[in-house]
Design a protein around this motif. Structure first.
Motif, PDB file in Angstrom:
ATOM      1  N   THR A 138       4.049   1.616  -1.151  1.00 46.30           N
ATOM      2  CA  THR A 138       4.204   1.932  -2.347  1.00 46.30           C
ATOM      3  C   THR A 138       3.420   2.488  -3.392  1.00 46.30           C
ATOM      4  O   THR A 138       4.024   3.705  -3.988  1.00 46.30           O
ATOM      5  N   LYS A 139       2.046   2.244  -3.350  1.00 50.24           N
ATOM      6  CA  LYS A 139       1.179   2.885  -4.392  1.00 50.24           C
ATOM      7  C   LYS A 139       1.262   4.043  -4.191  1.00 50.24           C
ATOM      8  O   LYS A 139       0.271   5.036  -4.964  1.00 50.24           O
ATOM      9  N   THR A 158       0.528  -1.348  -0.188  1.00 50.84           N
ATOM     10  CA  THR A 158       0.471  -0.519  -0.264  1.00 50.84           C
ATOM     11  C   THR A 158       1.008   1.226   0.413  1.00 50.84           C
ATOM     12  O   THR A 158       0.533   2.567  -0.779  1.00 50.84           O
TER      13      THR A 158
END
Length: 266
Positions: free
Chosen positions: A258-259, A256
């Motif tokens: 990284t997103k 999450t």
């Protein structure tokens, strides 16, 4: 029957109040895009990151903006629960606990393009370094560096002072600087291969927060330097703050974070 119904409603209201959890994040008034917009706008990577982690443990997030020096005082008093990105120091260890927030930070030095390249902090000797009042001066331990302190220094104000040669150097996270340059292209700034290596970003959590239950650190060692991981106190596993810490770790592990970074730094 009416009395019983009224009593039940009061009981439910009290139970909800006792179980409700709203953590307060404090931050200075200036922007730090894409992490947080200028006051009064609270949006940015910080808000999305912490709101997601807190939602996962049944909590909400409130944001308070004020000069950093005042926010630090509020943290010490327990009026603010957390500061989103905070460098460790022995002074701050007195009133804060530190743990990773899932982001990374790589501190670099920048200057006017005409400044000779430096490779370590000592290269700033006899030069003026711009810092924010209330900021962590580590790793600035060298004598001979002239500090110019200002309230709530933004990257925009730092660039203006560097370009006009009113200060010589400024330290900040490389990703933050490059994001600003992407929005405001310039050829008047030099990056220096100094003064840190990439490391996990820490958040500071108030020891006086109602969500922080403090216990002695069984792994503390007097033989090692004090640090975020080698402090005399830690969070109790039954505290809400500990659950928040674990929630941040979980959303990092599941991708999450990284997103969110890809979305905000795009």
């Amino acid at each position: 029957m009416k009395r019983l119904t009224l009593f039940s409603l009061i009981l439910c209201t009290l139970s909800f109040s006792a179980l409700s959890c709203d953590m307060v994040m404090g931050y200075r008034t200036s922007e730090r895009l894409p992490l947080i917009a200028e006051h009064p706008n609270k949006q940015g990577l910080y808000f999305s990151l912490y709101q997601q982690a807190l939602t996962n443990i049944g909590c909400t997030l409130t944001v308070i903006r004020a000069p950093k020096k005042r926010i630090l005082k509020m943290l010490a008093d327990g009026e603010v629960d957390l500061y989103p990105g905070m460098g460790y120091s022995l002074e701050r260890d007195k009133y804060l606990l530190f743990f990773e927030n899932g982001l990374m930070v790589n501190t670099v030095a920048i200057s006017h393009i005409d400044t000779a390249e430096i490779h370590q902090i000592s290269g700033m000797r006899d030069k003026t370094l711009l810092t924010a009042i209330g900021s962590n001066r580590s790793p600035i331990n060298n004598d001979g560096i002239h500090l110019r302190q200002a309230h709530d220094v933004s990257i925009k104000s730092a660039f203006n002072l560097l370009v006009s040669k009113r200060v010589d150097f400024f330290l900040d996270d490389e990703a933050h600087i490059r994001y600003y340059i992407k929005l405001h292209p310039t050829k008047e700034i030099r990056f220096h291969p100094c003064c840190s290596t990439p490391q996990p970003m820490l958040l500071g959590f108030s020891k006086k927060s109602k969500y922080a239950q403090i216990i002695p650190n069984p792994n503390f060692s007097k033989l090692l330097p004090y640090s975020a991981k080698n402090s005399t106190q830690i969070l109790s596993p039954i505290s809400k703050a500990f659950a928040f810490k674990e929630a941040l770790k979980k959303i990092k592990d599941n991708g999450t974070v990284t997103k969110l970074e890809l979305f905000y730094y795009r």
